[in-house]
Enzyme design. Structure first.
Site, PDB file in Angstrom:
ATOM      1  N   GLU A 136      -9.847   0.819   9.259  1.00  0.00           N
ATOM      2  CA  GLU A 136      -8.594   1.185   9.917  1.00  0.00           C
ATOM      3  C   GLU A 136      -8.643   2.667  10.320  1.00  0.00           C
ATOM      4  O   GLU A 136      -7.924   3.510   9.789  1.00  0.00           O
ATOM      5  CB  GLU A 136      -7.401   0.916   8.992  1.00  0.00           C
ATOM      6  CG  GLU A 136      -6.074   0.968   9.715  1.00  0.00           C
ATOM      7  CD  GLU A 136      -4.881   0.808   8.799  1.00  0.00           C
ATOM      8  OE1 GLU A 136      -3.966   0.055   9.150  1.00  0.00           O
ATOM      9  OE2 GLU A 136      -4.857   1.449   7.725  1.00  0.00           O
ATOM     10  N   GLU A 174       0.814  -1.214   0.000  1.00  0.00           N
ATOM     11  CA  GLU A 174       0.000   0.000   0.000  1.00  0.00           C
ATOM     12  C   GLU A 174       0.846   1.262   0.000  1.00  0.00           C
ATOM     13  O   GLU A 174       1.861   1.348   0.693  1.00  0.00           O
ATOM     14  CB  GLU A 174      -0.925   0.021   1.221  1.00  0.00           C
ATOM     15  CG  GLU A 174      -0.199   0.130   2.544  1.00  0.00           C
ATOM     16  CD  GLU A 174      -1.147   0.322   3.730  1.00  0.00           C
ATOM     17  OE1 GLU A 174      -2.137   1.070   3.600  1.00  0.00           O
ATOM     18  OE2 GLU A 174      -0.875  -0.271   4.781  1.00  0.00           O
TER      19      GLU A 174
END
Length: 258
Positions: A240, A143
């Site tokens: 998250e 990511e």
């Protein structure tokens, strides 16, 4: 509507880590993710997953000394052997936990290391990890992360990440698209997701500013959830975010989209 996984590194922190699995299940989550499992025996975590009927959606490769501020070592030329040992450890955990994808944090570019050297190290490490994980039946993802929260993080934009993935040349490497990080770095969320949809294996969310739950900031999450549905997204969305208050008090957004 997409499937949502509770990120147990950020949600339900009112209780100890191993108790968060029950808390997530009680709140209606069917999947969980978190940064790292390595402080606990894999068998203990597997028992919590089984007890509460949860899917282990994601965890990260070992990422160096997190408490000392390290945020991954995959771009560190002097840590290659440590990285490779971490891949083996991650495979052991993921296999026990039934986790079918593992995320690699590229890390903060070390002082004195050139862009080219950091990139070459990251490419080589991703190629190694992708091959090892593929043999174990596990997908490697990586990511981009914003450089406001983590100054100096090497992988920080979508196009940069995908160009680097092309250099790796593995079919077992996909993108983790974190909406919060990419809103900060580049915006244009919906067109970017659509353009690169076939290369996105996992999505994470938080609102901006503040990294709190959806509905607390500027991102139009109802639109993005519908957009992902229209594109046919079948993966999980990892929650998250840092709750603005208690975790439970902040879950109203989830009730409204289920």
């Amino acid at each position: 509507m997409p499937k949502f996984a509770a990120n147990l590194s950020m949600l339900f922190t009112e209780v100890d880590f191993l108790d968060r699995f029950k808390a997530a299940a009680d709140a209606g989550f069917k999947g969980v993710e978190y940064l790292f499992p390595y402080d606990y025996p894999a068998s203990d975590i597997k028992a919590r997953l089984d007890e509460h009927g949860l899917t282990q959606v994601l965890h990260n490769l070992p990422a160096g000394d997190w408490g000392a501020g390290e945020r991954g070592i995959a771009c560190h030329p002097d840590r290659v052997e440590e990285f490779r040992a971490g891949v083996e450890q991650a495979i052991d955990y993921a296999t026990t936990l039934g986790c079918r994808q593992v995320n690699c944090l590229a890390g903060i570019q070390p002082e004195g290391v050139s862009d080219d050297e950091a990139r070459k190290t990251l490419v080589d490490n991703l190629r190694f990890a992708a091959e090892k994980l593929e043999a174990a039946g596990i997908l490697l993802i990586a990511e981009p992360i914003n450089t406001r929260d983590i100054p100096g993080f090497f992988l920080n934009r979508t196009e940069q990440a995908l160009a680097l993935f092309d250099e790796v040349g593995s079919n077992n490497l996909k993108l983790q698209y974190d909406i919060y990080h990419m809103q900060i770095m580049e915006g244009d969320l919906a067109p970017t997701i659509e353009k690169h949809f076939d290369r996105i294996a996992h999505v994470q969310l938080a609102d901006n500013p503040g990294r709190h739950e959806p509905g607390t900031g500027e991102i139009n999450y109802p639109f993005l959830f519908g957009h992902l549905d229209r594109l046919g997204y079948q993966g999980w969305i990892g929650c998250e975010y840092k709750p603005a208050g208690s975790t439970q008090e902040g879950l109203g957004w989830l009730d409204s989209v289920r």
